[in-house]
Design an enzyme around this catalytic site. Structure first.
Site, short mmCIF file in Angstrom:
data_model
loop_
_atom_site.label_atom_id
_atom_site.label_comp_id
_atom_site.label_asym_id
_atom_site.label_seq_id
_atom_site.Cartn_x
_atom_site.Cartn_y
_atom_site.Cartn_z
N LYS A 1 3.69 -15.23 1.78
CA LYS A 1 3.63 -15.93 0.49
C LYS A 1 5.09 -16.23 0.09
O LYS A 1 5.57 -15.87 -0.99
CB LYS A 1 2.90 -15.05 -0.54
CG LYS A 1 2.56 -15.73 -1.82
CD LYS A 1 1.49 -16.81 -1.72
CE LYS A 1 1.30 -17.50 -3.05
NZ LYS A 1 0.51 -18.74 -2.97
N ASP B 1 -5.40 -7.11 5.61
CA ASP B 1 -6.61 -6.42 5.20
C ASP B 1 -7.65 -7.46 4.74
O ASP B 1 -8.81 -7.46 5.17
CB ASP B 1 -6.26 -5.48 4.04
CG ASP B 1 -7.30 -4.41 3.81
OD1 ASP B 1 -8.30 -4.40 4.53
OD2 ASP B 1 -7.11 -3.59 2.89
N TYR C 1 0.82 -1.21 0.00
CA TYR C 1 0.00 0.00 0.00
C TYR C 1 0.85 1.27 0.00
O TYR C 1 0.38 2.35 -0.31
CB TYR C 1 -0.95 0.03 1.21
CG TYR C 1 -2.06 -1.01 1.16
CD1 TYR C 1 -2.26 -1.80 0.04
CD2 TYR C 1 -2.90 -1.20 2.25
CE1 TYR C 1 -3.27 -2.76 0.01
CE2 TYR C 1 -3.91 -2.15 2.22
CZ TYR C 1 -4.09 -2.93 1.09
OH TYR C 1 -5.09 -3.87 1.06
N ASP D 1 -11.11 -9.18 6.95
CA ASP D 1 -12.49 -9.08 6.44
C ASP D 1 -13.10 -10.47 6.33
O ASP D 1 -14.28 -10.67 6.64
CB ASP D 1 -12.52 -8.39 5.07
CG ASP D 1 -12.77 -6.89 5.19
OD1 ASP D 1 -12.40 -6.31 6.24
OD2 ASP D 1 -13.33 -6.29 4.26
N ASP E 1 -2.64 -18.17 0.94
CA ASP E 1 -3.77 -18.87 0.30
C ASP E 1 -4.27 -19.99 1.21
O ASP E 1 -5.47 -20.18 1.39
CB ASP E 1 -3.40 -19.39 -1.10
CG ASP E 1 -1.98 -19.92 -1.20
OD1 ASP E 1 -1.22 -19.82 -0.22
OD2 ASP E 1 -1.62 -20.47 -2.26
#
Ligand code: NAD
Length: 356
Positions: free
Chosen positions: A188, A244, A142, A248, A220
């Protein structure tokens, strides 16, 4: 009488509605517990852009820096979607987090027994879930440079430095020491260099916390495991974008995104906000669920002001109110005795606190 200065940023969309309810509840509990709260309101987001031409005026940053804590609602809306990046409401929040040095975002996820059916997941999978997502907040993709979109080709850059990884890993291990002493670091590392550094540095930090069990998971797999068996997790440590998305996902265990609070810490002053956005689709209708914001206010009392008893009172009262069947429309299908507006449920909580 002790008193605290609270910077209040209501923001856009449902932000003002939900923050008003948090203030109602804070007023009740501070009266009950005999401490003072001095609120000072500041602009940020689309409303700031409309009023002064920038999503985050300097006065907002300065006001937050000199406060004891920041209570924030939400920012954003379709209206500002086509503005240049630095004028978008979201840029204001990213800048504020950076300016205040808020590198750690703590997102607790627990399931209220009364709302277990509100989740799209099976009751036996989620009953008793109690996990904490520790998300790095001021680095990663970000913020990474360069970032380009020339109309033909676009890219962003995911960067983490050793120091950034060390400080967020410490927050995760310290949090785990106060909980069930398990950290699962999510990355990852099978594909990304930045994740390989992340994993190596987290291993180094772990040496100082021999009591904490450290595991690693690819993002994942983690997103799959969160749905398959969320009870396996205690503290999930992860970077900005993965955190993030995973938080959620985790929010749906609770049945509504309107139930999840968060705190952002590590810098000059803590900032407390619900994890959801400004919900422009329901703004102004009086139907938003303010509980995530009220629970964020409770985290503020606990972590920034040290008013633990007041925080416990809020948390317990919310449980009682849910137990007694009061629901905002997002949860109306689940054992509702009475469906309440945003402001009605805030008033019920505040009145119960004052009456107790
Ligand atoms: P959102 O979280 O605002 O809304 C997603 C869905 O959840 C919507 O259907 C909404 O009505 C519902 N919802 C959210 N909060 C609710 C609540 N308290 N009670 C009941 N229902 C609720 O996400 P979005 O629609 O992707 O984004 C809307 C705007 O919010 C965008 O401009 C986005 O950039 C911004 N946003 C801001 C923040 C923040 O302020 N920290 C975070 C995420 C998104």
């Amino acid at each position: 009488m002790k008193s605290y200065d609270i910077a209040v940023i209501k923001g856009d969309g449902i932000g003002p509605e939900i923050v008003d309810e948090a203030i109602k509840v804070l007023d009740a509990v501070s009266k009950k517990e005999n401490f003072g709260l001095n609120y000072k309101e500041f602009l940020m987001g689309g409303c700031a852009y409309e009023a002064v031409g920038t999503p985050i005026p300097d006065i907002t940053i300065e006001g937050c820096k000199v406060s004891d804590a920041v209570l924030f609602g939400s920012i954003g809306g379709y209206k500002w979607d086509n503005l240049p990046r630095e004028m978008k409401p979201e840029s204001g929040l990213l800048k504020l987090r950076k300016e205040l040095g808020l590198f750690a975002n703590l997102r607790p996820v627990s399931v209220f027994d009364e709302l277990i059916e509100a989740s799209s997941m099976k009751a036996e999978v989620i009953k008793g879930v109690d996990l904490l997502v520790v998300r790095e907040l001021t680095g990663g993709i970000y913020f990474g440079e360069p970032r380009v979109n020339d109309g033909q080709r676009a890219y962003n850059t995911m960067v983490y430095t050793r120091d950034e990884i060390i400080r967020i890993a410490k927050v995760a291990f310290e949090s785990a020491m106060k909980r069930r002493k398990k950290v699962c670091s999510v990355d990852k590392a099978n594909v990304l260099e930045v994740s390989r550094l992340w994993r190596a540095v987290v291993e180094e930090v772990a040496v100082d916390y021999p009591e904490v069990e450290l595991t690693h998971m690819f993002v994942d797999n983690a997103s799959m495991q969160l749905v398959r068996d969320p009870k396996q997790f205690d503290v999930i440590l992860t970077g900005n974008i993965f955190g993030d998305i995973l938080s959620d996902e985790a929010s749906m265990m609770t049945g509504s995104i309107g139930l999840l609070p968060s705190s952002s810490i590590g810098g000059i002053v803590g900032l407390y906000e619900p994890i959801h956005g400004s919900a422009p689709d329901i703004a102004g209708q009086g139907i938003a669920n303010p509980l995530a914001t009220i629970l964020s206010a409770s985290m503020m009392l606990r972590f920034s002001l040290g008013e633990t008893k007041a925080a416990d009172i809020i948390d317990d009262t919310i449980k009682d109110v849910l137990h007694d069947g009061y629901r905002t429309p997002d949860l109306a299908k689940y054992h509702a005795k009475e469906v309440c507006s945003t402001s009605e449920i805030g008033s019920i909580i505040a009145q119960r606190i004052l009456r107790a």
